[in-house]
Design an enzyme around this catalytic site. Structure first.
Site, PDB file in Angstrom:
ATOM      1  N   ASN A   9       0.879  -1.173   0.000  1.00 33.80           N
ATOM      2  CA  ASN A   9       0.000   0.000   0.000  1.00 33.80           C
ATOM      3  C   ASN A   9       0.917   1.223   0.000  1.00 33.80           C
ATOM      4  OD1 ASN A   9      -1.757   2.071   0.555  1.00 33.80           O
ATOM      5  ND2 ASN A   9      -2.348   1.328   2.594  1.00 33.80           N
ATOM      6  N   LYS A  11       0.237   4.234  -0.320  1.00 33.28           N
ATOM      7  CA  LYS A  11      -0.385   5.442   0.259  1.00 33.28           C
ATOM      8  C   LYS A  11      -0.116   6.647  -0.653  1.00 33.28           C
ATOM      9  CE  LYS A  11      -0.247   3.272   4.730  1.00 33.28           C
ATOM     10  NZ  LYS A  11      -0.186   3.386   6.181  1.00 33.28           N
ATOM     11  N   HIS A  95      -9.540   1.094   4.927  1.00 32.56           N
ATOM     12  CA  HIS A  95      -8.250   1.297   5.598  1.00 32.56           C
ATOM     13  C   HIS A  95      -8.452   2.242   6.789  1.00 32.56           C
ATOM     14  CE1 HIS A  95      -4.179   2.624   6.427  1.00 32.56           C
ATOM     15  NE2 HIS A  95      -3.790   1.493   5.867  1.00 32.56           N
ATOM     16  N   GLU A  97      -6.887   4.676   7.794  1.00 25.17           N
ATOM     17  CA  GLU A  97      -6.732   6.109   7.481  1.00 25.17           C
ATOM     18  C   GLU A  97      -7.999   6.658   6.836  1.00 25.17           C
ATOM     19  OE1 GLU A  97      -2.971   5.600   5.478  1.00 25.17           O
ATOM     20  OE2 GLU A  97      -2.093   5.084   7.413  1.00 25.17           O
ATOM     21  N   GLU A 167      -5.344  -4.967  10.724  1.00 28.01           N
ATOM     22  CA  GLU A 167      -4.338  -3.931  10.931  1.00 28.01           C
ATOM     23  C   GLU A 167      -4.623  -3.203  12.245  1.00 28.01           C
ATOM     24  OE1 GLU A 167      -2.410  -2.749   6.973  1.00 28.01           O
ATOM     25  OE2 GLU A 167      -4.195  -1.532   7.156  1.00 28.01           O
ATOM     26  N   GLY A 173       2.427   2.383  10.718  1.00 26.52           N
ATOM     27  CA  GLY A 173       3.343   3.499  10.529  1.00 26.52           C
ATOM     28  C   GLY A 173       4.057   3.925  11.798  1.00 26.52           C
ATOM     29  N   SER A 212       3.403  -2.049  10.338  1.00 26.44           N
ATOM     30  CA  SER A 212       4.859  -2.100  10.527  1.00 26.44           C
ATOM     31  C   SER A 212       5.454  -3.473  10.236  1.00 26.44           C
ATOM     32  CB  SER A 212       5.245  -1.609  11.922  1.00 26.44           C
ATOM     33  OG  SER A 212       4.816  -0.257  12.099  1.00 26.44           O
TER      34      SER A 212
HETATM   35  P1  PGA Z   1       2.817   0.335   7.627  1.00 26.13           P
HETATM   36  O1  PGA Z   1       1.349   0.517   6.975  1.00 26.13           O
HETATM   37  O2  PGA Z   1       3.369  -0.961   7.064  1.00 26.13           O
HETATM   38  O3  PGA Z   1       3.586   1.527   7.174  1.00 26.13           O
HETATM   39  O4  PGA Z   1       2.626   0.264   9.106  1.00 26.13           O
HETATM   40  C1  PGA Z   1       0.493  -0.572   6.811  1.00 26.13           C
HETATM   41  C2  PGA Z   1      -0.825  -0.097   6.258  1.00 26.13           C
HETATM   42  O5  PGA Z   1      -1.293   0.973   6.638  1.00 26.13           O
HETATM   43  O6  PGA Z   1      -1.453  -0.774   5.406  1.00 26.13           O
END
Ligand code: PGA
Length: 251
Positions: A9, A11, A95, A97, A167, A173, A212
């Site tokens: 992803n 982003k 997601h 976010e 997640e 992140g 992460s």
């Molecule tokens: P990250 O993001 O690996 O940077 O923690 C995962 C995600 O949001 O899908």
């Protein structure tokens, strides 16, 4: 057997130059990935270009989001049929976010899930609890509520060919990964919940871990019985790291 899936992803990151070198880098090392399906989810505007760069390499394409509508006066939205038109196989929905920054509800996420499926996309449905929710001991309630919105709208069978990404929001992140056991516990809860409704769906659905995941911790996460792959943010922007996660899924 469920084929492992490792999805990047990206982003809201990248430029024409950087996405080109990212795809070239992934393609160059793809031979080391023998088992997992590798997927990249670029920002919308780069999807057609990335499709061209992928060519006939074994990398699938996904979008990071999708509209719940088929077409019409929805300024700024991208329809599921447009995504299949430019070569997408997958679309991420719900997601964290999207849920937390843009206020997308469980029901709205479920309608996106339905629209994606209707157009022939495979939805990657993200679920997961906030840190306070984990601390309150309501992780399973939150994940169950997020899944129920989809099950109530589409029926449990709709999940058989879909992908679920667990997640934990506190791990996204942040560099703070769930331990393999913490992740496995929630994955097993999700599969058990589905099994209570339809055991063949539970056997078939792929449940990814996200938060992460990186080249260093992927192998131990992927070794857990109910973890079928990863949804990777930060580490998917570096070809070597993304490939190392793919390789960690080799059987
Ligand atoms: P990250 O993001 O690996 O940077 O923690 C995962 C995600 O949001 O899908």
């Amino acid at each position: 057997m469920r084929q492992p899936l490792v999805a990047g992803n990206w982003k809201m990151n990248g430029s024409l130059d950087s996405v080109t070198s990212l795809i070239e880098g992934i393609k160059a090392g793809l031979g080391s990935v023998t088992t997992a399906e590798m997927v990249v989810c670029p920002p919308y505007v780069y999807i057609p270009g990335v499709a061209g760069l992928i060519g006939d390499a074994a990398i699938s394409l996904g979008a990071q989001d999708v509209s719940d509508q088929e077409s019409g006066a929805y300024t700024g939205e991208v329809a599921p049929g447009m995504l299949t038109d430019v070569g997408c196989k997958y679309a991420i929905v719900g997601h964290s976010e999207r849920r937390s920054i843009y206020g997308e509800s469980d029901e709205f996420t479920a309608s996106k899930f339905a629209a994606a499926r209707k157009a022939g996309l495979v939805p990657i449905l993200c679920v997961g609890e906030q840190l306070e929710e984990r601390e309150q001991g309501i992780t399973e309630d939150v994940v169950a509520r997020q899944l129920d919105a989809v099950i109530n709208l589409e029926g449990v069978a709709a999940l058989a060919d879909a992908v679920i990404a667990y997640e934990p929001v506190w791990a996204i992140g942040t560099g703070k990964t769930a331990t393999p056991q913490q992740a496995q516990d929630v994955h097993a809860f999700i599969r058990g919940k589905l099994a209570a409704l339809d055991s063949s769906v539970a056997d078939k659905v792929r449940i990814l871990y996200g938060g992460s995941m990186n080249a260093g911790n992927a192998a131990e996460l992927l070794a857990m019985a109910d973890i079928d792959g990863g949804l990777i943010g930060g580490a998917s922007l570096k070809p070597a790291d993304f490939l190392a996660i793919g390789t960690a899924a080799n059987s």
